[in-house]
Design a protein around this motif. Structure first.
Motif, PDB file in Angstrom:
ATOM      1  N   MET A  93      17.208  19.669 -56.039  1.00  0.00           N
ATOM      2  CA  MET A  93      18.564  20.200 -55.946  1.00  0.00           C
ATOM      3  C   MET A  93      18.873  20.551 -54.497  1.00  0.00           C
ATOM      4  O   MET A  93      19.055  21.709 -54.146  1.00  0.00           O
ATOM      5  N   TYR A  94      18.923  19.534 -53.648  1.00  0.00           N
ATOM      6  CA  TYR A  94      19.040  19.737 -52.201  1.00  0.00           C
ATOM      7  C   TYR A  94      20.490  19.944 -51.774  1.00  0.00           C
ATOM      8  O   TYR A  94      21.421  19.364 -52.342  1.00  0.00           O
ATOM      9  N   LEU A  95      20.666  20.780 -50.752  1.00  0.00           N
ATOM     10  CA  LEU A  95      21.979  20.991 -50.151  1.00  0.00           C
ATOM     11  C   LEU A  95      22.406  19.717 -49.424  1.00  0.00           C
ATOM     12  O   LEU A  95      21.593  19.049 -48.799  1.00  0.00           O
ATOM     13  N   PHE A  96      23.692  19.422 -49.473  1.00  0.00           N
ATOM     14  CA  PHE A  96      24.167  18.215 -48.799  1.00  0.00           C
ATOM     15  C   PHE A  96      24.093  18.337 -47.279  1.00  0.00           C
ATOM     16  O   PHE A  96      24.100  17.327 -46.579  1.00  0.00           O
ATOM     17  N   ASN A  97      24.029  19.570 -46.783  1.00  0.00           N
ATOM     18  CA  ASN A  97      23.880  19.744 -45.335  1.00  0.00           C
ATOM     19  C   ASN A  97      22.424  19.935 -44.935  1.00  0.00           C
ATOM     20  O   ASN A  97      22.129  20.186 -43.763  1.00  0.00           O
ATOM     21  N   GLU A  98      21.502  19.798 -45.886  1.00  0.00           N
ATOM     22  CA  GLU A  98      20.071  19.874 -45.578  1.00  0.00           C
ATOM     23  C   GLU A  98      19.315  18.899 -46.481  1.00  0.00           C
ATOM     24  O   GLU A  98      18.458  19.287 -47.280  1.00  0.00           O
ATOM     25  N   LEU A  99      19.622  17.613 -46.379  1.00  0.00           N
ATOM     26  CA  LEU A  99      19.027  16.606 -47.251  1.00  0.00           C
ATOM     27  C   LEU A  99      17.571  16.326 -46.873  1.00  0.00           C
ATOM     28  O   LEU A  99      17.202  16.418 -45.695  1.00  0.00           O
ATOM     29  N   PRO A 100      16.737  15.956 -47.840  1.00  0.00           N
ATOM     30  CA  PRO A 100      15.312  15.714 -47.599  1.00  0.00           C
ATOM     31  C   PRO A 100      15.060  14.302 -47.066  1.00  0.00           C
ATOM     32  O   PRO A 100      14.346  13.498 -47.689  1.00  0.00           O
ATOM     33  N   THR A 101      15.621  13.991 -45.920  1.00  0.00           N
ATOM     34  CA  THR A 101      15.545  12.622 -45.397  1.00  0.00           C
ATOM     35  C   THR A 101      14.113  12.179 -45.127  1.00  0.00           C
ATOM     36  O   THR A 101      13.752  11.027 -45.395  1.00  0.00           O
ATOM     37  N   ALA A 102      13.284  13.088 -44.620  1.00  0.00           N
ATOM     38  CA  ALA A 102      11.900  12.719 -44.319  1.00  0.00           C
ATOM     39  C   ALA A 102      11.141  12.379 -45.598  1.00  0.00           C
ATOM     40  O   ALA A 102      10.386  11.395 -45.645  1.00  0.00           O
ATOM     41  N   THR A 103      11.339  13.180 -46.653  1.00  0.00           N
ATOM     42  CA  THR A 103      10.664  12.932 -47.928  1.00  0.00           C
ATOM     43  C   THR A 103      11.100  11.610 -48.529  1.00  0.00           C
ATOM     44  O   THR A 103      10.280  10.818 -49.023  1.00  0.00           O
ATOM     45  N   LEU A 104      12.398  11.356 -48.506  1.00  0.00           N
ATOM     46  CA  LEU A 104      12.906  10.104 -49.055  1.00  0.00           C
ATOM     47  C   LEU A 104      12.366   8.897 -48.289  1.00  0.00           C
ATOM     48  O   LEU A 104      12.016   7.869 -48.884  1.00  0.00           O
ATOM     49  N   LYS A 105      12.272   9.032 -46.987  1.00  0.00           N
ATOM     50  CA  LYS A 105      11.770   7.922 -46.176  1.00  0.00           C
ATOM     51  C   LYS A 105      10.290   7.673 -46.423  1.00  0.00           C
ATOM     52  O   LYS A 105       9.855   6.528 -46.597  1.00  0.00           O
ATOM     53  N   SER A 106       9.493   8.764 -46.473  1.00  0.00           N
ATOM     54  CA  SER A 106       8.051   8.601 -46.633  1.00  0.00           C
ATOM     55  C   SER A 106       7.664   8.198 -48.056  1.00  0.00           C
ATOM     56  O   SER A 106       6.749   7.394 -48.247  1.00  0.00           O
ATOM     57  N   ASP A 107       8.360   8.746 -49.061  1.00  0.00           N
ATOM     58  CA  ASP A 107       7.975   8.492 -50.451  1.00  0.00           C
ATOM     59  C   ASP A 107       8.657   7.285 -51.072  1.00  0.00           C
ATOM     60  O   ASP A 107       8.107   6.669 -52.002  1.00  0.00           O
ATOM     61  N   HIS A 108       9.851   6.959 -50.585  1.00  0.00           N
ATOM     62  CA  HIS A 108      10.619   5.894 -51.232  1.00  0.00           C
ATOM     63  C   HIS A 108      11.139   4.832 -50.265  1.00  0.00           C
ATOM     64  O   HIS A 108      11.835   3.907 -50.698  1.00  0.00           O
ATOM     65  N   GLY A 109      10.828   4.974 -48.982  1.00  0.00           N
ATOM     66  CA  GLY A 109      11.293   3.980 -48.023  1.00  0.00           C
ATOM     67  C   GLY A 109      12.798   3.922 -47.905  1.00  0.00           C
ATOM     68  O   GLY A 109      13.379   2.877 -47.604  1.00  0.00           O
ATOM     69  N   PHE A 110      13.453   5.051 -48.149  1.00  0.00           N
ATOM     70  CA  PHE A 110      14.913   5.095 -48.089  1.00  0.00           C
ATOM     71  C   PHE A 110      15.350   6.234 -47.185  1.00  0.00           C
ATOM     72  O   PHE A 110      14.868   7.367 -47.316  1.00  0.00           O
ATOM     73  N   GLU A 111      16.239   5.938 -46.258  1.00  0.00           N
ATOM     74  CA  GLU A 111      16.746   6.957 -45.340  1.00  0.00           C
ATOM     75  C   GLU A 111      18.268   7.009 -45.445  1.00  0.00           C
ATOM     76  O   GLU A 111      18.961   6.130 -44.928  1.00  0.00           O
ATOM     77  N   PRO A 112      18.809   8.022 -46.140  1.00  0.00           N
ATOM     78  CA  PRO A 112      20.265   8.085 -46.305  1.00  0.00           C
ATOM     79  C   PRO A 112      20.961   8.337 -44.972  1.00  0.00           C
ATOM     80  O   PRO A 112      20.552   9.204 -44.202  1.00  0.00           O
ATOM     81  N   THR A 113      22.000   7.587 -44.706  1.00  0.00           N
ATOM     82  CA  THR A 113      22.784   7.813 -43.496  1.00  0.00           C
ATOM     83  C   THR A 113      23.784   8.936 -43.747  1.00  0.00           C
ATOM     84  O   THR A 113      24.060   9.308 -44.893  1.00  0.00           O
ATOM     85  N   ALA A 114      24.342   9.458 -42.666  1.00  0.00           N
ATOM     86  CA  ALA A 114      25.360  10.504 -42.797  1.00  0.00           C
ATOM     87  C   ALA A 114      26.573   9.973 -43.557  1.00  0.00           C
ATOM     88  O   ALA A 114      27.171  10.686 -44.373  1.00  0.00           O
ATOM     89  N   GLN A 115      26.905   8.709 -43.318  1.00  0.00           N
ATOM     90  CA  GLN A 115      28.044   8.110 -44.007  1.00  0.00           C
ATOM     91  C   GLN A 115      27.785   7.991 -45.504  1.00  0.00           C
ATOM     92  O   GLN A 115      28.662   8.260 -46.331  1.00  0.00           O
ATOM     93  N   TRP A 116      26.563   7.606 -45.865  1.00  0.00           N
ATOM     94  CA  TRP A 116      26.181   7.486 -47.272  1.00  0.00           C
ATOM     95  C   TRP A 116      26.338   8.837 -47.966  1.00  0.00           C
ATOM     96  O   TRP A 116      26.895   8.926 -49.060  1.00  0.00           O
ATOM     97  N   ALA A 117      25.840   9.884 -47.327  1.00  0.00           N
ATOM     98  CA  ALA A 117      25.909  11.225 -47.907  1.00  0.00           C
ATOM     99  C   ALA A 117      27.351  11.722 -47.992  1.00  0.00           C
ATOM    100  O   ALA A 117      27.760  12.326 -48.997  1.00  0.00           O
TER     101      ALA A 117
END
Length: 657
Positions: free
Chosen positions: A1-25
């Protein structure tokens, strides 16, 4: 349940190979909406279409229904925009900006202030921030408490108040399986409804909306949930969880069981009475089952043992660190607050009746309007005034026969909780029994008429003081005690807020900063994968299809809650039986997430959250993805139903465009 202004980008990148962009969010945030009736939704077209659950929309369906037009049972489809039905009091909120205002809030509270003064100072600065923001932006502005009081963020929302019903399926399809299947899986539900937002009398033209994926989901796919989870208590101490287990939840369950029987008995009086009570009865039953699951988790000794072990370990580290040892007293403070909360639990004077609720709001509004904005109760400040007035002037029907039953039961409950010899109870009852007193109070009130409410709003305190409306008179009798109880609870909340802020500091110092705060019915991003689970030695598939729905109905023939509606049976030969209808994923959700869009890596809508399984009911205070699953309607299933069952091809063509 992450805040939209504090997204878990590092976790998503390391665990799922996905890095959400600011535009995506940003696109996902601006495509998401919150329902003031409780729940979430999303924009799904450029011309204002909104997708949510049938059970989130049921309050509106109930208010738009009449004895001649039962939208709950029969569903609805507007064949053109002139047939779209305007909701009487629905407000949708689109989160536009977020600002961290923690320093300003904390600086306004004197370090040496007691709980009473600190609560007033904090409330005052929050009201000031909200009013300044409203005047500057014109947006609904709410200061939100996060991490138990360690942070405060200003959320600014664009409001949509002209919301119209476009399509809703029959309840037999939306709640297929009834209470027996609720919080279970596999499921075969079409718990979906489509509305449309209007601006200046025309369909809103939206830049941000979700495109629609035409592909069914498969196991292992990464998905995201953007919604407004209601409340979680994962920061709670062992003492706080014990209060929930031993006091709060049993108290709530007793209330819910009582109201469930009341609504069922009222419905036995006839078909129309059943219709009038149905929406409220569903909400009560849903809550009862949810709280039962929560309590079962807390009553499992392993839950408390695990919590106590982690708490003991953390406290040892805090006490052993000279820089942190001053924070250790926070746990004792929380424990003291729980005892005080337990003592306050039965001192309520809130009577859960629609008309009485209106009466109390009118009395409080007149009194609060005489104060400076910073001194008012939070919901009566300038920032919240428009939403409050919309609620007070709602044209939704009020059924006096149902109000009579509810108010009589609430008066009886008041006697039980406070005692028949209580002085205030004596004033309320005026020498009569609950049924006679309720009848007298309703006979002398005209608050079911919107013009009468408007006169009291416009007339202010003079109109309230001179009113001979019996429910206004009752609210005036109870107002002082209501305010006393509220003030005590506010002070307890302030003590908890300060204690949990210290606990958050301790956790961050020992375990490192990061993570997410408890849910606050504000927009969050959760993520997970489409995944089945093991239950009772069986492997549960993550997806279901329309063929399974028809089979489920057949295998439960003779059980009313498992009867698919006539529209489904008539269209069976036209339906793609292999089309996906429901799926589960490991995303972390809770009540309030109902109606949340589920999107894929490309930000396309693939599903609609409508439930959790029974194993997820402990998620209020403990989340694990071992068996807990979020249950969704599949996006491809919604389109299949629109086209093949409801013949709403024109509506389906607008979706995602």
């Amino acid at each position: 349940m992450y805040l939209f202004n504090e997204l878990p980008t590092a976790t998503l990148k390391s665990d799922h190979g996905f890095e959400p962009t600011a535009q995506w969010a940003d696109d996902l945030r601006l495509s998401s909406v919150r329902f003031n009736s409780g729940g979430s939704g999303s924009f799904i077209s450029s011309n204002g279409l909104v997708l949510t659950n049938h059970h989130v929309a049921s309050d509106t369906l109930h208010k738009l229904s009449t004895p001649e037009r039962n939208l709950i049972d029969d569903g609805y489809l507007a064949t053109n925009q002139t047939e779209e039905l305007k909701a009487p009091d629905l407000e949708l909120n689109q989160l536009v900006t977020i600002e961290n205002v923690t320093d300003r809030v904390n600086q306004a509270v004197d370090s040496g202030a007691d709980a009473k003064d600190a609560a007033k100072q904090r409330r005052a600065v929050m009201a000031t921030i909200e009013k300044e923001s409203l005047e500057k932006t014109g947006l609904r502005s709410d200061v939100v408490t996060l991490f138990g009081g360690a942070q405060y963020h200003l959320y600014c929302y664009k409001k949509y108040t002209d919301v119209r019903l476009v399509w809703a399926p029959e309840t037999a399809a939306a709640f297929f399986g009834g209470d027996a299947d609720n919080f279970e899986y596999p499921r075969y539900n079409l718990d979906a409804t489509i509305m449309r937002v209007y601006e200046d009398g025309k369909p809103a033209q939206l830049k941000n909306f979700l495109r629609w994926s035409s592909k069914p989901l498969t196991g292992g796919e990464l998905v995201f949930v953007s919604g407004n989870p209601g409340r979680t208590q994962r920061i709670f101490t062992t003492a706080a969880l014990k209060y929930l287990r031993d006091d709060r939840i049993p108290y709530v369950l007793d209330f819910l069981r009582r109201k469930e029987i009341l609504m069922q008995q009222f419905g036995l009086n006839g078909t129309e009475e059943t219709r009038r009570a149905r929406d409220e009865l569903f909400g009560i039953q849903n809550s009862r089952k949810a709280y039962t699951g929560m309590l079962a988790g807390l009553q499992n000794p392993q839950t408390m043992l695990a919590k106590q072990a982690s708490e003991t370990e953390l406290l040892a580290k805090v006490k052993g660190n000279s820089k942190l040892s001053e924070l250790a007293g926070a746990w004792d403070e929380i424990a003291k607050v729980q005892k005080a909360k337990s003592e306050m639990l039965k001192q309520t004077v809130s009577l859960r009746s629609q008309l009485y609720g209106i009466a109390m709001e009118l009395v409080l509004l007149a009194a609060e309007n005489q104060k400076d904005n910073v001194d008012r109760l939070r919901e009566y400040t300038d920032a919240g005034r428009d939403s409050l007035l919309q609620e007070l002037t709602s044209t939704a029907p009020v059924y006096r026969d149902l109000e009579q039953v509810k108010l009589a039961d609430e008066l009886a409950r008041l006697i039980e909780l406070r005692g028949a010899e209580d002085e205030l109870v004596g004033k309320v009852m005026a020498g009569k029994g609950p049924r006679d007193r309720a009848a007298e109070l309703l006979a002398g009130s005209k608050l079911d008429l919107v013009p009468e409410r408007q006169k009291l709003i416009d007339g202010g305190m003079d109109a309230i003081n001179s009113s001979d409306d019996t429910l206004i008179g009752l609210a005036k009798i109870l107002q002082e005690e209501y305010r006393r109880i509220r003030e005590v609870n506010e002070q307890l909340q302030e003590r908890e807020r300060q204690a949990y802020a210290k606990i958050t500091r301790a956790v961050n110092a020992v375990e490192g900063a990061g993570g997410y705060p408890d849910a606050t019915f504000t927009l969050r991003l959760a993520f997970g994968v489409v995944k089945g689970y093991e239950e009772d030695g069986k492997t549960i598939s993550p997806t279901t299809n329309f063929a399974g729905a028809y089979d489920h109905a057949s295998s439960h023939k003779g059980q009313k809650d498992f009867d698919l509606p006539k529209s489904w049976m008539d269209a069976k030969s036209e339906v793609n039986l292999d089309a996906q209808i429901n799926f589960v994923c490991t995303a972390d959700i809770i009540g309030g997430n109902s109606g949340s869009p589920v999107v894929n890596r490309d930000g396309e809508l693939v599903g609609l959250i409508f439930d959790g399984n029974i194993q997820s009911l402990t998620s209020d205070y403990l989340y694990t993805d071992n068996q807990a699953r979020a249950v969704s309607v599949s996006g491809v299933g919604i389109i299949e139903a629109l086209k093949s069952i409801y013949h709403a091809n024109e509506l389906a063509a607008q979706v995602g465009k």
